[in-house]
Design an enzyme around this catalytic site. Structure first.
Site, PDB file in Angstrom:
ATOM      1  N   PHE A 114      22.473  13.719  47.014  1.00  0.00           N
ATOM      2  CA  PHE A 114      23.302  12.518  47.086  1.00  0.00           C
ATOM      3  C   PHE A 114      22.645  11.362  46.346  1.00  0.00           C
ATOM      4  O   PHE A 114      23.295  10.645  45.597  1.00  0.00           O
ATOM      5  CB  PHE A 114      23.553  12.136  48.552  1.00  0.00           C
ATOM      6  CG  PHE A 114      24.375  10.891  48.700  1.00  0.00           C
ATOM      7  CD1 PHE A 114      25.742  10.942  48.559  1.00  0.00           C
ATOM      8  CD2 PHE A 114      23.777   9.669  48.969  1.00  0.00           C
ATOM      9  CE1 PHE A 114      26.517   9.789  48.677  1.00  0.00           C
ATOM     10  CE2 PHE A 114      24.527   8.523  49.093  1.00  0.00           C
ATOM     11  CZ  PHE A 114      25.909   8.584  48.951  1.00  0.00           C
ATOM     12  N   GLU A 115      21.361  11.176  46.535  1.00  0.00           N
ATOM     13  CA  GLU A 115      20.657  10.069  45.886  1.00  0.00           C
ATOM     14  C   GLU A 115      20.488  10.312  44.396  1.00  0.00           C
ATOM     15  O   GLU A 115      20.292   9.380  43.632  1.00  0.00           O
ATOM     16  CB  GLU A 115      19.311   9.807  46.556  1.00  0.00           C
ATOM     17  CG  GLU A 115      19.420   9.349  47.995  1.00  0.00           C
ATOM     18  CD  GLU A 115      20.167   8.046  48.190  1.00  0.00           C
ATOM     19  OE1 GLU A 115      20.469   7.338  47.207  1.00  0.00           O
ATOM     20  OE2 GLU A 115      20.448   7.715  49.349  1.00  0.00           O
TER      21      GLU A 115
END
Length: 122
Positions: free
Chosen positions: A39-40
């Site tokens: 996600f990051e």
């Protein structure tokens, strides 16, 4: 935390004599950590940092203890990014962007078929 031009999310950078208020999460499994890493994405690097935790009594706002802890945090990878500016303000962000950000996040998790594997703090 810094604002990023064109983005509604913040960047954390190591800056002397600055602090970031946030939450420390524990008990995150390896598969959940993999989801967070994806996600990051490449914009952030997961690094070990030293944090000072202060436990407050909610009603009186009195500090009952404070201690240091090593944790992992997602730090903005490009510290010289020209798109970084000013301080990011959660109180400003929340009414303007929280709902759409959570919707976008849930859509991304559903596309990756990981929605049941991670909790979003609201």
């Amino acid at each position: 935390m810094f604002s990023i031009k064109g983005c509604v999310y913040p960047a954390i950078l190591p800056v002397e004599n600055k602090k970031v208020n946030g939450k420390v999460l524990s008990g995150i499994s390896v598969p959940e950590l993999d989801i967070l890493d994806k996600f990051e994405d490449v914009e952030y690097e997961r690094r070990t940092v030293d944090v000072s935790m202060t436990i407050l009594i909610h009603k009186s706002s009195q500090c009952v203890s404070s201690n240091s802890l090593m944790v992992e945090a997602y730090i903005w990878a490009d510290q010289g990014d020209p798109n970084l500016y000013g301080e990011w303000d959660f109180e400003e962000w929340e009414p303007l962007h929280k709902e759409s950000f959570l919707k976008m996040t849930m859509e991304e998790l559903e596309q990756s078929d990981q929605s049941s594997s991670i909790w979003i703090l609201q």
